[in-house]
Design an enzyme around this catalytic site. Structure first.
Site, PDB file in Angstrom:
ATOM      1  N   GLU A   1       0.835  -1.069  -0.122  1.00  0.00           N
ATOM      2  CA  GLU A   1      -0.059  -0.123   0.313  1.00  0.00           C
ATOM      3  C   GLU A   1       0.689   1.192  -0.198  1.00  0.00           C
ATOM      4  O   GLU A   1       1.778   1.331   0.690  1.00  0.00           O
ATOM      5  CB  GLU A   1      -0.985   0.046   1.247  1.00  0.00           C
TER       6      GLU A   1
ATOM      7  N   HIS B   1      -7.554   1.538   2.045  1.00  0.00           N
ATOM      8  CA  HIS B   1      -7.379   1.222   3.306  1.00  0.00           C
ATOM      9  C   HIS B   1      -8.455   2.193   4.196  1.00  0.00           C
ATOM     10  O   HIS B   1      -7.848   3.025   5.213  1.00  0.00           O
ATOM     11  CB  HIS B   1      -6.073   1.175   3.970  1.00  0.00           C
TER      12      HIS B   1
HETATM   13  P1  NAD Z   1     -11.418 -10.566  15.414  1.00  0.00           P
HETATM   14  O1  NAD Z   1     -10.227 -10.858  16.110  1.00  0.00           O
HETATM   15  O2  NAD Z   1     -12.707 -10.041  16.368  1.00  0.00           O
HETATM   16  O3  NAD Z   1     -12.066 -11.558  14.486  1.00  0.00           O
HETATM   17  C1  NAD Z   1     -11.259 -11.959  13.750  1.00  0.00           C
HETATM   18  C2  NAD Z   1     -11.704 -13.936  13.438  1.00  0.00           C
HETATM   19  O4  NAD Z   1     -10.840 -14.314  12.753  1.00  0.00           O
HETATM   20  C3  NAD Z   1     -11.670 -14.527  14.961  1.00  0.00           C
HETATM   21  O5  NAD Z   1     -13.066 -14.776  15.311  1.00  0.00           O
HETATM   22  C4  NAD Z   1     -10.473 -15.467  14.663  1.00  0.00           C
HETATM   23  O6  NAD Z   1     -10.949 -16.813  15.410  1.00  0.00           O
HETATM   24  C5  NAD Z   1     -11.011 -15.599  13.212  1.00  0.00           C
HETATM   25  N1  NAD Z   1      -9.597 -16.329  12.599  1.00  0.00           N
HETATM   26  C6  NAD Z   1      -8.228 -16.329  12.967  1.00  0.00           C
HETATM   27  N2  NAD Z   1      -7.659 -17.094  12.330  1.00  0.00           N
HETATM   28  C7  NAD Z   1      -8.289 -17.762  11.425  1.00  0.00           C
HETATM   29  C8  NAD Z   1      -8.173 -18.726  10.441  1.00  0.00           C
HETATM   30  N3  NAD Z   1      -6.896 -19.055   9.938  1.00  0.00           N
HETATM   31  N4  NAD Z   1      -9.113 -19.064   9.670  1.00  0.00           N
HETATM   32  C9  NAD Z   1     -10.483 -18.666   9.958  1.00  0.00           C
HETATM   33  N5  NAD Z   1     -10.683 -17.779  10.859  1.00  0.00           N
HETATM   34  C10 NAD Z   1      -9.682 -17.318  11.726  1.00  0.00           C
HETATM   35  O7  NAD Z   1     -11.063  -9.107  14.619  1.00  0.00           O
HETATM   36  P2  NAD Z   1     -12.003  -8.182  14.087  1.00  0.00           P
HETATM   37  O8  NAD Z   1     -11.881  -6.991  15.075  1.00  0.00           O
HETATM   38  O9  NAD Z   1     -13.284  -8.537  13.435  1.00  0.00           O
HETATM   39  O10 NAD Z   1     -10.872  -7.668  12.842  1.00  0.00           O
HETATM   40  C11 NAD Z   1     -10.799  -8.635  11.698  1.00  0.00           C
HETATM   41  C12 NAD Z   1      -9.300  -7.948  10.828  1.00  0.00           C
HETATM   42  O11 NAD Z   1     -10.016  -6.893  10.266  1.00  0.00           O
HETATM   43  C13 NAD Z   1      -8.169  -7.528  11.359  1.00  0.00           C
HETATM   44  O12 NAD Z   1      -7.329  -8.375  12.315  1.00  0.00           O
HETATM   45  C14 NAD Z   1      -7.757  -6.319  10.761  1.00  0.00           C
HETATM   46  O13 NAD Z   1      -6.663  -7.028  10.003  1.00  0.00           O
HETATM   47  C15 NAD Z   1      -8.725  -6.036   9.675  1.00  0.00           C
HETATM   48  N6  NAD Z   1      -9.235  -4.872   9.907  1.00  0.00           N
HETATM   49  C16 NAD Z   1      -9.333  -4.092   8.726  1.00  0.00           C
HETATM   50  C17 NAD Z   1      -9.377  -2.517   9.080  1.00  0.00           C
HETATM   51  C18 NAD Z   1      -9.446  -1.638   7.556  1.00  0.00           C
HETATM   52  O14 NAD Z   1      -9.257  -0.560   7.604  1.00  0.00           O
HETATM   53  N7  NAD Z   1      -9.764  -2.259   6.395  1.00  0.00           N
HETATM   54  C19 NAD Z   1      -9.796  -1.955  10.004  1.00  0.00           C
HETATM   55  C20 NAD Z   1      -9.983  -2.836  11.099  1.00  0.00           C
HETATM   56  C21 NAD Z   1      -9.422  -4.082  10.965  1.00  0.00           C
END
Ligand code: NAD
Length: 300
Positions: free
Chosen positions: A258, A276
């Site tokens: 990015e 993003h």
């Molecule tokens: P979270 O921890 O609440 O949820 C993530 C889920 O993924 C969990 O339930 C976990 O068990 C599951 N997981 C982990 N490894 C896995 C695998 N190998 N296979 C299947 N499932 C798996 O996190 P969240 O708050 O929902 O955020 C998720 C992701 O979103 C963050 O880690 C971040 O990278 C991304 N995010 C992006 C932005 C953006 O600006 N686009 C903003 C915030 C978060």
């Protein structure tokens, strides 16, 4: 105690920190600069940038806490922090709603060809026949990673009359029941979904978890949404799948590099892209700033 705020966080968060600590603002320093500077500080605040490498952590002789305003911790060397007993905190609850709302903004933009309609009209072209869209109602939403953001996506999807299925390594039956979500295997989610949305963290187990093999399992009418992290999808495989119309399209908020100025993905018609922006709302930024200040106070 001294806190270095190395990324732009909301004023409210900075105000809170200043009530207790000696705060220095130096947004997005180069790694060498950060290594030089960090030795005097007890706490460090970052967002997805700057990178907090092993070298930075080892130079932080007084460092007790690293606060990441936001969710993903992939820019911080967690192993190195653990070895030195430095606590790493984040503000995971701040942006779930904003990210989930962006997911639907992107899906609707692609499904209803909104970007194309907007730009054609500005160029005085009335091309309604080329702008036939698809409905969300009655479609299946496949959520990969059913955590905070995934669950909020399911909640909104319910409002559109969509059916939700999910794949996660940890099953939270209560949370699934709450929004009428049924857990399935990864393969079932890939094969059965009309829209597949990714909400897993970027960790070694999820790197390129969607690649050539997975695209072959998807319906050729499927839409893939990635508002998680670029590395979760193999972008070369995604490019081929889109180019060969193996799937209908993709909505991308995140990229392996990015900004993705050199990415061939940007030459394709069947994608909608943002920069993003998932957590980039006033509300999410404010919440993240305040929450990270509170988390740092708890540690110190
Ligand atoms: P979270 O921890 O609440 O949820 C993530 C889920 O993924 C969990 O339930 C976990 O068990 C599951 N997981 C982990 N490894 C896995 C695998 N190998 N296979 C299947 N499932 C798996 O996190 P969240 O708050 O929902 O955020 C998720 C992701 O979103 C963050 O880690 C971040 O990278 C991304 N995010 C992006 C932005 C953006 O600006 N686009 C903003 C915030 C978060």
């Amino acid at each position: 105690m001294k806190i270095l705020v190395a990324a732009k966080i909301d004023e409210e968060g900075i105000k809170k920190l200043k009530e207790r600590y000696d705060v220095e603002l130096d947004f997005y320093p180069e790694e060498s600069e950060l290594i030089e500077k960090i030795k005097d500080f007890d706490g460090l605040v970052v967002r997805s940038k700057p990178k907090v490498t092993r070298e930075v952590i080892e130079a932080g002789k007084k460092l007790k806490v690293i606060g990441r305003a936001g969710v993903g911790l992939d820019n911080i060397d967690l192993e190195a922090a653990k070895e030195r007993g430095i606590k790493v905190v984040n503000s995971p609850l701040a942006s779930s709603e904003s990210v989930a709302e962006l997911v639907f903004a992107l899906i609707l933009a692609l499904a209803r060809k909104i970007i194309k309609a907007d730009s054609a009209l500005r160029n005085k072209k009335w091309i309604k026949k080329e702008l036939l869209g698809v409905e969300l109602y009655g479609k299946t939403m496949g959520i990969i990673g059913y955590g905070r953001i995934g669950a909020h996506v399911a909640k909104i999807a319910g409002g559109f009359g969509m059916k939700c299925i999910a794949y996660d390594v940890i099953k939270n039956e209560e949370l699934a029941k709450k929004y009428g979500v049924v857990y399935k295997s990864l393969e079932e989610v890939l094969r059965e979904s009309d829209i597949i949305t990714l909400h897993v963290p970027l960790i070694p187990q999820t790197k390129h978890m969607i690649g050539e093999k997975e695209f072959k399992m998807m319906k050729n009418t499927a839409i893939l949404v990635n508002a998680a992290r670029g590395g979760v999808v193999d972008e070369k495989a995604l490019y081929n799948a889109l180019k060969n119309n193996e799937i209908y399209g993709a909505c991308l908020d995140v990229f392996e590099t990015e900004p993705p100025f050199e990415s061939p993905l940007l030459e394709l018609d069947n994608i909608v892209v943002t920069q993003h922006l998932g957590a980039n709302t006033r509300e999410a930024q404010r919440k993240a700033g305040i929450m990270i200040a509170e988390e740092i106070m708890k540690v110190l």
